[in-house]
Design a protein around this motif. Structure first.
Motif, mmCIF file in Angstrom:
data_model
loop_
_atom_site.group_PDB
_atom_site.id
_atom_site.type_symbol
_atom_site.label_atom_id
_atom_site.label_comp_id
_atom_site.label_asym_id
_atom_site.label_seq_id
_atom_site.Cartn_x
_atom_site.Cartn_y
_atom_site.Cartn_z
ATOM 1 N N UNK A 1 -1.016 7.875 -15.305
ATOM 2 C CA UNK A 1 -0.081 7.139 -15.699
ATOM 3 C C UNK A 1 0.170 5.626 -14.150
ATOM 4 N N UNK A 2 -0.280 6.377 -12.877
ATOM 5 C CA UNK A 2 -0.564 4.750 -12.209
ATOM 6 C C UNK A 2 -1.717 4.492 -11.922
ATOM 7 N N UNK A 3 -3.117 4.977 -12.404
ATOM 8 C CA UNK A 3 -4.356 4.211 -13.609
ATOM 9 C C UNK A 3 -4.082 3.552 -13.919
ATOM 10 N N UNK A 4 -3.690 3.773 -15.006
ATOM 11 C CA UNK A 4 -3.291 2.470 -16.385
ATOM 12 C C UNK A 4 -2.239 1.368 -15.757
ATOM 13 N N UNK B 1 0.462 -1.007 -0.010
ATOM 14 C CA UNK B 1 -0.506 -0.259 -0.086
ATOM 15 C C UNK B 1 0.793 1.141 0.026
ATOM 16 N N UNK B 2 2.070 1.244 1.162
ATOM 17 C CA UNK B 2 2.673 2.229 0.915
ATOM 18 C C UNK B 2 3.201 3.081 -0.277
ATOM 19 N N UNK B 3 4.061 1.510 -1.054
ATOM 20 C CA UNK B 3 5.124 1.826 -2.359
ATOM 21 C C UNK B 3 2.982 1.824 -3.543
ATOM 22 N N UNK B 4 2.760 2.208 -3.812
ATOM 23 C CA UNK B 4 1.210 2.371 -4.699
ATOM 24 C C UNK B 4 1.255 3.551 -4.247
ATOM 25 N N UNK B 5 0.948 4.160 -3.312
ATOM 26 C CA UNK B 5 1.194 5.968 -3.304
ATOM 27 C C UNK B 5 2.500 6.411 -3.330
ATOM 28 N N UNK B 6 3.685 5.977 -3.348
ATOM 29 C CA UNK B 6 4.673 6.217 -3.621
ATOM 30 C C UNK B 6 5.170 6.205 -4.900
ATOM 31 N N UNK B 7 4.036 5.260 -5.580
ATOM 32 C CA UNK B 7 4.109 5.748 -7.316
ATOM 33 C C UNK B 7 3.004 6.301 -7.898
ATOM 34 N N UNK B 8 1.809 6.511 -6.873
ATOM 35 C CA UNK B 8 0.568 7.851 -7.454
ATOM 36 C C UNK B 8 1.807 8.875 -7.194
ATOM 37 N N UNK B 9 2.409 9.550 -6.492
ATOM 38 C CA UNK B 9 3.125 10.212 -6.072
ATOM 39 C C UNK B 9 4.218 10.452 -7.097
ATOM 40 N N UNK B 10 5.288 9.926 -7.252
ATOM 41 C CA UNK B 10 6.347 9.891 -8.494
ATOM 42 C C UNK B 10 6.034 10.125 -9.768
ATOM 43 N N UNK B 11 4.784 9.116 -10.013
ATOM 44 C CA UNK B 11 4.822 8.797 -11.694
ATOM 45 C C UNK B 11 3.563 9.683 -12.144
#
Length: 72
Positions: free
Chosen positions: A28-31, A14-24
């Protein structure tokens, strides 16, 4: 012990997903998150020896089209 490990793994993902949304970015994160079911079936077959049913393939098949439609 197993439940604690699974809880820790879920928390980290979950933390990695949120960090990915923040950076990407959200687009991009939704795709990328929309493609998760496309990888779930093959990984379940390979690692968990799951059997693929016709119903699972029916739900899996039109998924790439729905991703494209959602991104328009």
């Amino acid at each position: 012990m197993r439940i604690a490990a699974l809880g820790a793994l879920t928390s980290v993902s979950s933390v990695m997903f949120v960090a990915g949304v923040k950076h990407a970015g959200v687009a991009v994160a939704s795709v990328l998150s929309s493609t998760a079911p496309m990888f779930a079936i093959p990984l379940a077959v390979i690692f968990l020896n799951e059997r693929v049913t016709p119903r699972a393939l029916t739900g899996h098949r039109p998924h790439p089209g729905r991703i494209i439609l959602l991104q328009l």
